[in-house]
Scaffold this active site. Structure first.
Site, PDB file in Angstrom:
ATOM      1  CB  CYS A 142      34.661  43.000  47.206  1.00  0.00           C
ATOM      2  SG  CYS A 142      35.734  43.109  48.595  1.00  0.00           S
ATOM      3  CG  HIS A 235      38.211  40.390  44.203  1.00  0.00           C
ATOM      4  ND1 HIS A 235      37.364  41.773  44.177  1.00  0.00           N
ATOM      5  CD2 HIS A 235      38.276  41.714  45.888  1.00  0.00           C
ATOM      6  CE1 HIS A 235      37.477  42.682  44.674  1.00  0.00           C
ATOM      7  NE2 HIS A 235      37.553  41.923  46.170  1.00  0.00           N
ATOM      8  CD  GLU A 237      36.937  41.203  40.585  1.00  0.00           C
ATOM      9  OE1 GLU A 237      37.403  41.856  41.637  1.00  0.00           O
ATOM     10  OE2 GLU A 237      36.096  40.707  40.743  1.00  0.00           O
TER      11      GLU A 237
END
Length: 302
Positions: A142, A235, A237
């Site tokens: 990001c 993102h 994750e």
């Protein structure tokens, strides 16, 4: 194979409940194999949440991974206790003479600032320069991806009319790219940011290749042709509930914020969101660790 983390790290209990294979330092010392040494520069304000998210993905591969956490010395965290930082985090001064097999540089909620106005920008530039000689492959996430594109390749960011928040469909552009091995032609990934980078700027940079993008969310996965750097603008994750927590936080601040796109069932924030990207998140981190870290790093750093 397990991920090796400090015995008292709070994320340990969460990961054990999720059946993630972890190993404490004492047990790891009894094994003869050499673990991969991964350094995580955690720039996110709620560091414990980010630790859990990243360790969940790093701990689901056939490789033993030894994780160290890094923080900036020139910025004082307001959302993480000093005790936690002192117990589990190092600074650049502690690691600058070491070599690491892989590194992750996270995002940070500071997109409204010019890079030069970030109070730890000078320190971050020093760290990013250091990665080019002391790290086999670095994964940027990001804002960390935007910072890397700006520092290494002079590609700036630009503000979006409104926040890009939601779960978007992405295309794979290079089926031969090892990082995307096993990916579906179309896959979901979350985004949460106020700025973007230009696809045209990426295409014009000879050192970079665009590996995946979304018609709605723009460029997503960018890599160098030598595999030493990857920039991920979203993102993967994130946990299932992370975008909901961010949406509720922004609402409580009185911000004019839209409901995250394609996230809540029936676009109803009262309904529990469904994770549509988990398998590709695990696959990306597994591919990165295997093909660009484990397969490329020297057994003994010179």
């Amino acid at each position: 194979m397990p991920i090796k983390i400090p015995q008292q790290l709070p994320a340990r209990e969460i990961l054990e409940k999720e059946n993630i294979f972890i190993m404490d330092e004492d047990r790891a010392k009894q094994q003869d194999i050499r673990p991969l040494n991964i350094l995580i520069l955690n720039l996110m304000p709620e560091k414990e949440k980010t630790e859990t998210q990243l360790l969940r993905l790093l701990g689901n591969t056939p490789l033993q991974v030894n994780v160290n956490f890094l923080r900036t010395a020139t910025h004082e965290s307001k959302n993480t206790s000093r005790y936690h930082l002192e117990q589990f985090y190092k600074t650049y001064a502690d690691v600058k003479d070491r070599k690491f097999d892989g590194m992750i540089i996270t995002g940070a909620p500071i997109e409204h600032l010019n890079f030069e106005d970030v109070n730890y920008w000078e320190e971050l530039m020093t760290i990013m320069k250091w990665t080019t000689t002391n790290v086999t492959s670095t994964l940027h996430i990001c804002w960390g991806a935007q910072a890397a594109l700006y520092y290494h390749y002079g590609i700036g960011k630009f503000p979006l009319p409104q926040k890009c928040s939601g779960v978007f469909t992405h295309k794979v552009f290079d089926r031969k790219e090892k990082l995307l091995r096993g990916f579906d032609d179309l896959f979901f990934a979350p985004h949460s940011r106020y700025t973007d980078v230009s696809i045209d700027d990426i295409h014009r940079c000879q050192q970079l290749k665009l590996l995946s993008a979304s018609e709605e969310a723009g460029p997503f996965i960018i890599g160098t042709k030598d595999g030493k750097q990857f920039m991920i603008t979203g993102h993967l994750e994130y946990s299932a509930e992370t975008l909901a927590e961010e949406y509720q936080r922004d609402q409580s601040k009185g911000l004019d914020i839209n409901i995250p796109v394609n996230y809540f069932p029936n676009d109803n924030p009262k309904e529990k969101p469904i994770n549509k990207w988990r398998s590709h998140a695990h696959l990306l981190f597994s591919n990165w660790l295997n093909y660009y870290v484990y397969q490329e790093t020297p057994y003994e750093w010179d």
